[in-house]
Every structure is written in C-alpha cells, then in structure tokens.
Write an enzyme that holds these catalytic residues in place. Structure first.
Site, PDB file in Angstrom:
ATOM      1  CG  ASP A   1      14.423  12.685  24.871  1.00  6.12           C
ATOM      2  OD1 ASP A   1      14.649  13.860  24.507  1.00  6.12           O
ATOM      3  OD2 ASP A   1      15.270  11.774  24.782  1.00  6.12           O
TER       4      ASP A   1
ATOM      5  CG  ASN B   1      21.267   6.325  21.189  1.00  8.13           C
ATOM      6  OD1 ASN B   1      20.971   5.544  20.312  1.00  8.13           O
ATOM      7  ND2 ASN B   1      20.553   7.410  21.460  1.00  8.13           N
TER       8      ASN B   1
ATOM      9  CD  GLN C   1      26.319   6.894  26.290  1.00 13.38           C
ATOM     10  OE1 GLN C   1      27.105   6.114  25.775  1.00 13.38           O
ATOM     11  NE2 GLN C   1      26.041   6.884  27.578  1.00 13.38           N
TER      12      GLN C   1
ATOM     13  CG  HIS D   1      19.912   7.404  28.576  1.00 16.56           C
ATOM     14  ND1 HIS D   1      21.255   7.734  28.506  1.00 16.56           N
ATOM     15  CD2 HIS D   1      19.347   7.958  27.473  1.00 16.56           C
ATOM     16  CE1 HIS D   1      21.488   8.464  27.421  1.00 16.56           C
ATOM     17  NE2 HIS D   1      20.340   8.604  26.774  1.00 16.56           N
TER      18      HIS D   1
END
Length: 114
Positions: A31, A87, A94, A100
């Site tokens: 991330d 999320n 999200q 994802h």
C-alpha cells in the site's frame, strides 16, 4: 478492465507497482499509505467495483483472495497475527472502486478498528 480505474492501470502495467505476488487471478503489492509495518493490497485481475457488487459467481475469486492473504502473511512471518480488511463503499472507507483486500500486520491491532 476499466480504463478509469487505478488498479486496472496497475494491472495493465501503465502504473508501476512492486508486485510481491502474482498469479492468474490476482496481484499483491505494498500500500502506498501503509497503516502497519506490513500492509499489502491484494487485487483481483477481474474488475469488480466492490464487495457489494459480488455475486455467487465471484465465490471462488473471493476465497482465492483470502488464501493469497494467508500465504502472504505466512511468507512475511506474521505469526503473532494480522488483519484482513475489505473496505466497501464510501462509508466503509473504500477509496479505489476496484475490490481489494488489505493485509495488515507487524504490530498489535486494536478493536474497534476505527
């Protein structure tokens, strides 16, 4: 593929990402705004806007993403535990509208999450 989707652009190679895992159904990469020492995104190669859009035909794909998360956690020695998060929607946090899975670990996780 959705040409306006950030993750579809990563999948297509238009945007670089440090792929730590890839198979025929998914990729995983760090991330860019990590919330834990280990924070990977596991992204299906099929564009699915969110968990809310999942149908019975996505059952195998969803299970696959969770197995990838478990394998990544093992490979990163997250033996003391980790968190897997999806999320969904604006209120769910999200920000990229391509389903994802977040894999977070390397520190104690607290409840409630936020």
């Amino acid at each position: 593929m959705n040409t306006d989707c950030l993750f579809c652009k990563i999948l297509a190679g238009e945007i670089p990402a440090n792929r730590v895992y890839e198979d025929e159904y998914s990729i995983a990469f760090p991330d860019i705004n990590p919330q834990a020492p280990t924070h990977f995104l596991i992204v299906p190669k099929e564009h699915l806007a969110s968990q809310a859009k999942a149908l019975v035909e996505h059952e195998q794909l969803l299970g696959h993403l969770l197995v990838v998360a478990a394998n990544l956690a093992r490979s990163r020695k997250l033996d003391k535990g980790y968190r897997v998060v999806i999320n969904t929607g604006e209120d769910g946090g999200q920000t990229v509208h391509h389903l994802h899975v977040h894999l977070l670990g390397g520190r104690p996780m607290h409840w409630p999450p936020g």
